[in-house]
Design an enzyme around this catalytic site. Structure first.
Site, PDB file in Angstrom:
ATOM      1  N   GLY A  32      -9.606  -0.808 -50.499  1.00 33.22           N
ATOM      2  CA  GLY A  32      -8.660   0.260 -50.190  1.00 33.22           C
ATOM      3  C   GLY A  32      -8.862   0.750 -48.767  1.00 33.22           C
ATOM      4  CB  SER A  66      -4.181  -7.427 -52.051  1.00 31.45           C
ATOM      5  OG  SER A  66      -3.254  -7.345 -51.001  1.00 31.45           O
ATOM      6  CD  GLU A 154      -9.853 -10.467 -45.752  1.00 31.77           C
ATOM      7  OE1 GLU A 154      -9.080 -10.571 -46.714  1.00 31.77           O
ATOM      8  OE2 GLU A 154     -10.185  -9.375 -45.262  1.00 31.77           O
TER       9      GLU A 154
END
Length: 183
Positions: A32, A66, A154
């Site tokens: 988040g 997500s 990432e």
């Protein structure tokens, strides 16, 4: 996402969560971060985690989170020092591990956002969510650094994945074009 816990989590947090995540018993897939009013400037987030003794009380909202509906745990970036009390905008943010199995319905509300993408995104609302002190990842106020450290890795991983996808699609299209019979 798990890299934040792996690099900055306490020994107790790692022992408690990592074996279960590796075994597939726990799912940690949601982070988040993004908020409706902050845009791409993460340093302007308003979700606040206020320390009250041995816990934090969290209030705010995240958007485009997500896989939150499919996760047992979520990493949460929240402001632990108000923006007007810091000298650098990147200070005063902290990362928390939220156990969604306990939090949903007890301070967390998840509202799916219908999209045409395959990773089920949602808005997440925090209303006096109680997070135990021991669920803070790393040092208070260092969360922005932890966030960037994880996002950079990432992005490299996603870029490598997309390169592979691109090669596969070009090969597939070339094979189809060579084998296609028009008439």
């Amino acid at each position: 996402i798990m890299g934040t816990l792996l690099r900055y989590g306490s020994a107790e947090q790692k022992a408690q969560y990592l074996p279960k995540i590796a075994a597939g018993e726990l799912r940690l897939q949601a982070f988040g971060v993004t908020e409706p009013d902050a845009g791409s400037d993460t340093t302007r987030i308003r979700t606040a985690a206020v320390r009250q003794g041995d816990r934090y009380v969290v209030n705010g909202q995240k958007i485009w989170t997500s896989r939150v509906a499919h996760s047992d745990l979520m990493l949460l970036l929240a402001r632990t020092t108000p923006l007007e009390q810091i000298t650098k905008r990147t200070e005063g943010l902290s990362v928390f591990l939220v156990d969604l199995r306990e939090a949903v319905g007890n301070g967390v509300t998840i509202q799916p956002i219908p999209t045409m993408i395959n990773h089920h995104t949602a808005q997440v609302f925090f209303d006096n969510l109680v997070v135990p002190f021991e669920n803070r990842i790393g040092e208070e106020g260092k969360g922005f650094r932890y966030l960037l450290d994880g996002l950079n890795a990432e992005r490299i991983l996603i870029a490598a994945d997309l390169f592979g996808d691109g090669y596969w699609f070009v090969e597939r299209a070339t094979t189809y074009a060579k084998e296609r019979v028009v008439f």
